[in-house]
Design an enzyme around this catalytic site. Structure first.
Site, PDB file in Angstrom:
ATOM      1  CG  ASP A 151      -2.353   0.350   0.891  1.00 25.93           C
ATOM      2  OD1 ASP A 151      -2.555   1.189  -0.014  1.00 25.93           O
ATOM      3  OD2 ASP A 151      -3.276  -0.186   1.535  1.00 25.93           O
TER       4      ASP A 151
ATOM      5  CD1 TRP B 183      -5.028   3.051  -2.981  1.00 25.12           C
ATOM      6  CD2 TRP B 183      -3.796   4.912  -2.899  1.00 25.12           C
ATOM      7  NE1 TRP B 183      -4.375   3.061  -1.779  1.00 25.12           N
ATOM      8  CE2 TRP B 183      -3.607   4.186  -1.696  1.00 25.12           C
ATOM      9  CE3 TRP B 183      -3.116   6.125  -3.065  1.00 25.12           C
ATOM     10  CZ2 TRP B 183      -2.769   4.635  -0.683  1.00 25.12           C
ATOM     11  CZ3 TRP B 183      -2.276   6.565  -2.053  1.00 25.12           C
ATOM     12  CH2 TRP B 183      -2.113   5.819  -0.887  1.00 25.12           C
ATOM     13  N   GLY B 184      -3.803   3.981  -8.444  1.00 19.55           N
ATOM     14  CA  GLY B 184      -3.792   4.624  -9.746  1.00 19.55           C
ATOM     15  C   GLY B 184      -3.046   5.932  -9.786  1.00 19.55           C
TER      16      GLY B 184
ATOM     17  CG  ASP C 117      -9.376   1.357  -1.036  1.00 22.95           C
ATOM     18  OD1 ASP C 117      -8.367   1.211  -1.755  1.00 22.95           O
ATOM     19  OD2 ASP C 117      -9.340   1.339   0.205  1.00 22.95           O
TER      20      ASP C 117
END
Length: 635
Positions: free
Chosen positions: A192, A258-259, A279
């Site tokens: 993450d 997350w792009g 998300d």
């Protein structure tokens, strides 16, 4: 000296054209004669399995995880390929300060408690491996994890001093990766990025919870305020450590930023999968948002490297057992675009209706097809989409997707499938297993939010070869010509599920606007050169280089030119085709308005074809859009 093949249609123009200097070896557009993505033994098809997050968030424990694993084996899901069992956030207790070793929260993972020894996940991973499954773990690229910012109510947050609660990879990459893989035996890691995003010195959270302030490297709403090279370098360090501690290559790196940070352009070179969006949540409009973030990027995914619109939410909210139409659509769309299929539901109590969706062997087969071609959008609107995927058996998969809230009629044509319009097309419905045949076109009535999925067989439109837009898994966008990454405005903008309608609403966020596209321009227009439209081809910006695997074809052919939609109306471009690093064919400089030119080359015995579009000494800073119309490999 390489012999240049100049086509007669452009030879005179070439003699009168601009001078083009020799290509330096450091030039990113210089032909390499090689496939530049790392060859990986893992993730040759999209990873499948189970993840704890959507089911339990940080309220995860060993019984829940092993219960899901047992259900996967007992139900036969593991036989279909659901093999990864991934623990998400919530497993850690603290980082020991004497040596930096991470300690496991043994209260929820009791098998990790070993008398007289450090806590260890080895008994846990050994149990999964004995079941024929693989084990995945979670971490963060920074000092602190996402739960420490967003799940403050959780009883499973890291404990102790500021330093003890810094459980992320920062300062411990090689130590932690060695621990997870060499010592504990994990096979998969999700990394993450909250640690480099939300713990800035101005965030009150940092002061309230005594976190170490970290100036953000990622600004999720501004690509210009994101340090893309720094983010890429951090994930690159993880990739190097994984390679070091897994010499057999038996691991998967899932990039979860997350792009952001323009990951769509470099993710395939670093990890096996990369998130294309924030998300997912169990709402229809958020599912559309996540789907759109990945659905137009077929040329950036291929065996060993996949677009990831996030884990499945089948079983929850708008996709629960009372909304099976929506659940089937969600699952089918992920399968069609080769998204990883990671179930996130308490499988110990899953109803049969949901098990039937995850266990649809035909839909899973589309996702796991070894050719690795992500589905390409053949028809696009805000209401309906038609997505077509080329399969290794020579057939096509096609999804008819009703995005809206009303019943609608959808016309499927043979042209959508790149099949001949005068020959029968056989369809096998992969939901109800019914069969049908049509010639030319067929009408289907779709209920609100319904997705029909078929396997289609017919006579190919191109009888002696394949259009490159049919086989995006064989095309690598080595350089796409994007100079300044821009947010993609065609991703569905839903109501913000976290802030509701506070503020001014969601804006385009994920970079990718201007990236290479199959059967469309980089800016979502139809391919057209000097008024001549092309139903198939590759759209890209100038100063780009595309690599194409050649499996025994002998001819390359395309109609090339500056696309009519370009915003740069002044500058010239020259097209070139290389085979294993040798120049095979080249056009003269071409400008907007010039008729498309046929560029052809003999590729007999060639392994890698490279397509280069080059403009030098550009006078405009506007993007120059070019089209490889009808680009094909032929026998």
């Amino acid at each position: 000296m390489t012999v240049r093949t100049l086509l007669s249609s452009v030879a005179v123009c070439g003699l009168l054209g601009l001078a083009w200097p020799a290509i330096a070896q450091t030039d990113p557009l210089a032909a390499r004669g090689a496939w530049s993505i790392p060859e990986r033994s893992q993730a040759r098809t999209p990873p499948m399995g189970w993840n704890s997050w959507n089911a339990f968030r940080t309220e995860v424990d060993e019984a829940k995880v092993l219960g899901a694993a047992k259900a996967m084996v007992d139900s036969g899901l593991s036989d279909l390929g659901y093999n990864y069992v991934n623990i998400d956030d919530g497993w850690w207790l603290k980082r020991r300060q004497s040596d930096g070793r991470l300690e496991i929260r043994t209260a929820i993972f009791p098998s990790a408690r070993i008398e007289g020894q450090d806590s260890s996940f080895r008994p846990f991973t050994d149990t999964l491996h004995a079941m024929g499954l693989k084990a995945g773990i979670y971490t963060d690229i920074g000092r602190n994890a996402c739960s420490q910012a967003y799940d403050l109510h959780s009883p499973n947050l890291p404990e102790g001093t500021t330093a003890e609660r810094e459980v992320g990879l920062h300062g411990h990459v090689d130590q932690d990766i060695g621990l997870y893989f060499a010592e504990w035996g994990f096979d998969y890691i999700k990394v993450d990025a909250c640690g480099i995003n939300v713990y800035g010195p101005d965030n009150p959270l940092v002061r309230e919870h005594a976190y170490t302030p970290v100036p953000p490297l990622i600004d999720q709403v501004s690509i210009n305020r994101t340090d893309v090279p720094a983010v890429q370098a951090l994930y690159g360090e993880v990739a190097q450590s994984l390679h070091k501690h897994n010499p057999d290559g038996d691991y998967i790196l899932a990039i979860c930023n997350w792009g952001s940070a323009d990951v769509r352009s470099w993710g395939k070179n670093v990890g096996h999968m990369w998130r294309t969006s924030g998300d997912i949540t169990p709402t229809w409009t958020r599912m559309l948002h996540n789907f759109d973030s990945a659905s137009t990027r077929a040329l950036y995914a291929k065996p060993g490297a996949w677009n990831d619109p996030d884990i499945l939410f089948v079983g929850h909210g708008d996709f629960d057992q009372n909304h099976l139409t929506e659940a089937r659509s969600h699952f089918a769309l992920w399968a069609m675009i080769n998204a990883p299929l990671l179930i996130s539901y308490d499988l110990r109590q899953a109803p049969q209706s949901l098990m039937d969706i995850w266990g649809n062997a035909d839909i899973v087969r589309l996702n796991q097809d070894p050719a690795g071609h992500q589905g390409v959008i053949a028809y696009a609107s805000d209401d309906v989409q038609i997505i077509v995927k080329t399969l290794s058996n020579g057939k096509k998969a096609v999804a008819l997707f009703n995005r809206g809230f009303a019943e609608t009629e959808v016309t499927l044509t043979a042209a959508h499938l790149k099949f001949a319009g005068d020959a029968p097309v056989q369809l096998q419905n992969l939901w109800d297993k019914s069969a049908s045949t049509f010639t030319g076109e067929a009408e289907f009535m779709l209920a609100p939010r319904q997705t029909l999925v078929f396997e289609a067989a017919g006579v190919r439109q191109l009888a002696d070869g394949v259009y490159l837009s049919e086989v995006p898994g064989d095309v690598n966008v080595a350089v796409d010509g994007v100079i300044a990454p821009e947010p993609d405005p065609v991703v569905h903008r839903m109501r913000n599920v976290w802030g509701e309608t506070r503020g001014s609403g969601e804006r385009p966020t994920y970079s990718g606007w201007g990236g290479a596209q199959a059967d469309a321009t980089p800016y979502d227009q139809g391919l057209k050169v000097a008024g001549q439209a092309f139903d198939t081809g590759l759209g890209v910006l100038t100063n780009s280089r595309l690599e194409v695997r050649n499996a025994g074809y002998t001819r390359f052919q395309a109609s090339v030119g500056v696309d009519d939609s370009t915003r740069n109306t002044r500058d010239p471009v020259r097209f070139a085709v290389y085979g294993d690093g040798r120049l095979l064919a080249e056009s003269a400089p071409m400008r907007l308005g010039a008729a498309p030119s046929t560029l052809a080359a003999d590729i007999s015995g060639v392994r890698i074809v490279e397509m280069v579009a080059r403009s030098q000494d550009m006078t405009s800073d506007l993007p120059l859009v070019v089209t490889w119309g009808d680009a094909a490999l032929r026998r």
